[in-house]
Design an enzyme around this catalytic site. Structure first.
Site, PDB file in Angstrom:
ATOM      1  N   CYS A 199       0.811  -1.223   0.000  1.00  9.14           N
ATOM      2  CA  CYS A 199       0.000   0.000   0.000  1.00  9.14           C
ATOM      3  C   CYS A 199       0.843   1.272   0.000  1.00  9.14           C
ATOM      4  O   CYS A 199       0.319   2.360  -0.234  1.00  9.14           O
ATOM      5  CB  CYS A 199      -0.956   0.006   1.179  1.00  9.14           C
ATOM      6  SG  CYS A 199      -2.108  -1.362   1.109  1.00  9.14           S
TER       7      CYS A 199
ATOM      8  N   ASN B 282      -9.890  -0.384  -0.358  1.00  6.33           N
ATOM      9  CA  ASN B 282      -8.429  -0.250  -0.348  1.00  6.33           C
ATOM     10  C   ASN B 282      -7.884  -0.879  -1.633  1.00  6.33           C
ATOM     11  O   ASN B 282      -7.923  -2.093  -1.791  1.00  6.33           O
ATOM     12  CB  ASN B 282      -7.871  -0.949   0.900  1.00  6.33           C
ATOM     13  CG  ASN B 282      -6.353  -0.865   1.000  1.00  6.33           C
ATOM     14  OD1 ASN B 282      -5.676  -0.490   0.053  1.00  6.33           O
ATOM     15  ND2 ASN B 282      -5.828  -1.236   2.156  1.00  6.33           N
TER      16      ASN B 282
ATOM     17  N   HIS C 271      -3.608   7.388   1.522  1.00  2.00           N
ATOM     18  CA  HIS C 271      -3.933   6.011   1.156  1.00  2.00           C
ATOM     19  C   HIS C 271      -5.294   5.686   1.766  1.00  2.00           C
ATOM     20  O   HIS C 271      -5.565   6.011   2.918  1.00  2.00           O
ATOM     21  CB  HIS C 271      -2.855   5.072   1.696  1.00  2.00           C
ATOM     22  CG  HIS C 271      -3.218   3.636   1.571  1.00  2.00           C
ATOM     23  ND1 HIS C 271      -3.666   3.081   0.391  1.00  2.00           N
ATOM     24  CD2 HIS C 271      -3.215   2.621   2.488  1.00  2.00           C
ATOM     25  CE1 HIS C 271      -3.916   1.803   0.574  1.00  2.00           C
ATOM     26  NE2 HIS C 271      -3.660   1.494   1.846  1.00  2.00           N
TER      27      HIS C 271
HETATM   28  N1  ACO Z   1     -17.769  -8.227   9.618  1.00  2.00           N
HETATM   29  C1  ACO Z   1     -18.195  -8.381  10.887  1.00  2.00           C
HETATM   30  N2  ACO Z   1     -17.361  -8.566  11.911  1.00  2.00           N
HETATM   31  C2  ACO Z   1     -16.031  -8.585  11.651  1.00  2.00           C
HETATM   32  C3  ACO Z   1     -15.533  -8.437  10.336  1.00  2.00           C
HETATM   33  C4  ACO Z   1     -16.465  -8.264   9.304  1.00  2.00           C
HETATM   34  N3  ACO Z   1     -16.086  -8.092   8.030  1.00  2.00           N
HETATM   35  N4  ACO Z   1     -14.171  -8.494  10.386  1.00  2.00           N
HETATM   36  C5  ACO Z   1     -13.844  -8.669  11.675  1.00  2.00           C
HETATM   37  N5  ACO Z   1     -14.960  -8.730  12.431  1.00  2.00           N
HETATM   38  C6  ACO Z   1     -15.084  -8.930  13.879  1.00  2.00           C
HETATM   39  C7  ACO Z   1     -13.854  -9.566  14.492  1.00  2.00           C
HETATM   40  O1  ACO Z   1     -13.894 -10.973  14.347  1.00  2.00           O
HETATM   41  C8  ACO Z   1     -13.976  -9.126  15.948  1.00  2.00           C
HETATM   42  O2  ACO Z   1     -14.912  -9.971  16.590  1.00  2.00           O
HETATM   43  P1  ACO Z   1     -14.657 -10.451  18.110  1.00  2.00           P
HETATM   44  O3  ACO Z   1     -14.639  -9.171  18.909  1.00  2.00           O
HETATM   45  O4  ACO Z   1     -15.822 -11.331  18.360  1.00  2.00           O
HETATM   46  O5  ACO Z   1     -13.328 -11.139  18.080  1.00  2.00           O
HETATM   47  C9  ACO Z   1     -14.615  -7.739  15.840  1.00  2.00           C
HETATM   48  O6  ACO Z   1     -15.183  -7.661  14.521  1.00  2.00           O
HETATM   49  C10 ACO Z   1     -13.632  -6.597  16.036  1.00  2.00           C
HETATM   50  O7  ACO Z   1     -12.465  -6.882  15.263  1.00  2.00           O
HETATM   51  P2  ACO Z   1     -11.266  -5.863  15.191  1.00  2.00           P
HETATM   52  O8  ACO Z   1     -10.210  -6.446  14.320  1.00  2.00           O
HETATM   53  O9  ACO Z   1     -10.873  -5.432  16.558  1.00  2.00           O
HETATM   54  O10 ACO Z   1     -11.990  -4.629  14.457  1.00  2.00           O
HETATM   55  P3  ACO Z   1     -11.376  -3.234  14.089  1.00  2.00           P
HETATM   56  O11 ACO Z   1     -12.226  -2.180  14.645  1.00  2.00           O
HETATM   57  O12 ACO Z   1      -9.904  -3.170  14.347  1.00  2.00           O
HETATM   58  O13 ACO Z   1     -11.607  -3.192  12.496  1.00  2.00           O
HETATM   59  C11 ACO Z   1     -10.258  -3.467  10.508  1.00  2.00           C
HETATM   60  C12 ACO Z   1     -10.984  -4.158  11.683  1.00  2.00           C
HETATM   61  C13 ACO Z   1     -11.312  -2.764   9.689  1.00  2.00           C
HETATM   62  C14 ACO Z   1      -9.557  -4.523   9.686  1.00  2.00           C
HETATM   63  C15 ACO Z   1      -9.250  -2.425  11.066  1.00  2.00           C
HETATM   64  O14 ACO Z   1      -8.472  -3.012  12.090  1.00  2.00           O
HETATM   65  C16 ACO Z   1      -8.314  -1.900   9.996  1.00  2.00           C
HETATM   66  O15 ACO Z   1      -8.696  -1.167   9.134  1.00  2.00           O
HETATM   67  N6  ACO Z   1      -7.009  -2.203  10.098  1.00  2.00           N
HETATM   68  C17 ACO Z   1      -5.975  -1.629   9.254  1.00  2.00           C
HETATM   69  C18 ACO Z   1      -6.036  -2.070   7.828  1.00  2.00           C
HETATM   70  C19 ACO Z   1      -4.901  -1.415   7.063  1.00  2.00           C
HETATM   71  O16 ACO Z   1      -4.702  -0.234   7.126  1.00  2.00           O
HETATM   72  N7  ACO Z   1      -4.067  -2.179   6.407  1.00  2.00           N
HETATM   73  C20 ACO Z   1      -2.866  -1.594   5.820  1.00  2.00           C
HETATM   74  C21 ACO Z   1      -2.945  -1.484   4.416  1.00  2.00           C
HETATM   75  S1  ACO Z   1      -3.282  -2.996   3.637  1.00  2.00           S
HETATM   76  C22 ACO Z   1      -1.864  -3.539   2.786  1.00  2.00           C
HETATM   77  O17 ACO Z   1      -0.796  -3.045   2.901  1.00  2.00           O
HETATM   78  C23 ACO Z   1      -2.038  -4.764   1.947  1.00  2.00           C
END
Ligand code: ACO
Length: 323
Positions: free
Chosen positions: A114, A280, A250
């Site tokens: 990314c 993304n 990004h």
């Molecule tokens: N739908 C419903 N529930 C979900 C989903 C989904 N699609 N995905 C995860 N959950 C659940 C999890 O299982 C978890 O459940 P639990 O509490 O029962 O265990 C709950 O939601 C909370 O999960 P978190 O991971 O804590 O949620 P968070 O608020 O952190 O959001 C997300 C997740 C959107 C992935 C976020 O962490 C994020 O955006 N992270 C960064 C992504 C990023 O910037 N990546 C870098 C670039 S990508 C690259 O370089 C290839």
């Protein structure tokens, strides 16, 4: 020494739009969860017969047209991608042929996930500064849908396909003021596709061919490193936060973008947002956002832009630009 300037921008998105409601049919998720946690409403998905090269080609034509350039004016092509058509040759060399460039100028890919566009822009800018090129096509292009596990709700809801491009030209005026690139390879396990060519495709477990992410930990690291790198870019140019006209981030997650905007004390009206429409798109996301805001007239010549990206590696970077 010459500076580099953005002469034109372009982009391309595949026709097929996948709404969150479609993902509700594939994994245990809801439209409300995806919108609330990420800001994403829809994303574009490449057709089965459409590759990263096709996306890059369409974006390149668009950017060349905007710059008023012909393919043979280009003397360097840099494509940022994590999803190339083949192991080799590079997408950049295939693009060179597809564009009809016959001047034997260099062409290569960079891989920084990314942060790929920030890296490619840094390479293009420094080639021009070193007088090794005068007109550079810099592209971010991805078919990220091909490395997603469509049964993994942690990742498949986040990504989309697309391509964005800029044409950089040597100039006496300052366009790209500076680029700031970083990596820290100790965090591989938090965000990666575990397998690849050298580890042997024949023993590859299917799930190891797809993106795996510990989202929460990536999120915290992204917010912290993006804050550091935008401060670094401002300091290097002796600029204040208030000097920036547009943040072009990004587009991984609206909450990460809002956190960076808060640190910059920027109104969200001054932040280019495409995450709701594109998801993304990895290396394509910054140039797609840039082209969107250039074409709809928000970004004007002379505006100061701060571009930033963070992703797998970890790798991250920023660029300070006068458009
Ligand atoms: N739908 C419903 N529930 C979900 C989903 C989904 N699609 N995905 C995860 N959950 C659940 C999890 O299982 C978890 O459940 P639990 O509490 O029962 O265990 C709950 O939601 C909370 O999960 P978190 O991971 O804590 O949620 P968070 O608020 O952190 O959001 C997300 C997740 C959107 C992935 C976020 O962490 C994020 O955006 N992270 C960064 C992504 C990023 O910037 N990546 C870098 C670039 S990508 C690259 O370089 C290839």
């Amino acid at each position: 020494m010459k500076n580099s300037r953005i002469l034109g921008t372009g982009s391309y998105l595949p026709d097929r739009v996948m709404h969150n409601s479609e993902l509700e049919q594939l994994v245990d998720t809801t439209d409300a969860w995806i919108r609330e946690r990420t800001g994403i409403e829809r994303r574009h998905i490449a057709a089965d017969n459409e590759t990263t090269l096709d996306l890059a080609y369409a974006a390149a034509l668009n950017a060349l047209d905007a710059a008023g350039m012909q393919p043979n004016d280009i003397d360097l092509i840099v494509v940022a991608t994590t999803t190339p058509d083949c192991v080799f040759p590079s997408v950049a060399t295939m693009l060179q042929a597809k564009l009809g460039v016959t001047n034997a100028s260099p062409a290569f890919d960079v891989q920084a996930v990314c942060a790929g566009f920030a890296y490619a822009l840094g390479v293009g800018d420094n080639f021009i500064r070193a007088n090794a090129a005068s007109t550079v096509l810099v592209i971010g292009a991805e078919t990220f849908s091909r490395i997603l596990n469509w049964k993994d709700r942690n990742t498949c809801v986040l990504f989309g396909d697309g391509a964005g491009a800029v044409v950089l030209g040597a100039s006496d005026e300052v366009g790209i003021h500076s680029t700031h690139l970083h990596a820290d390879g100790r965090y591989k396990e938090l965000l990666h596709v575990p397998n690849g060519v050298s580890r042997g495709y024949d023993v590859m477990q299917q799930q190891e061919a797809f993106v795996q992410m510990r989202g929460n930990e990536v999120f915290r690291m992204a917010v912290s490193k993006l804050h550091e790198v935008v401060e670094e870019a401002l300091l290097a140019n002796n600029l204040e936060k208030s000097d920036i006209d547009w943040l072009v981030p990004h587009q991984a997650n609206i909450r990460i973008i809002q956190a960076t905007a808060r640190k910059l004390r920027m109104d969200m009206a001054k932040v280019v947002l495409t995450v709701q429409d594109h998801g993304n798109t990895s290396a394509a996301s910054i140039p797609l956002a840039l082209d969107t805001a250039v074409r709809d007239g928000r970004i004007q010549r002379g505006d100061k832009l701060l571009l930033e990206g963070f992703g797998g590696g970890f790798a991250w970077g920023a660029a300070l630009v006068t458009y």
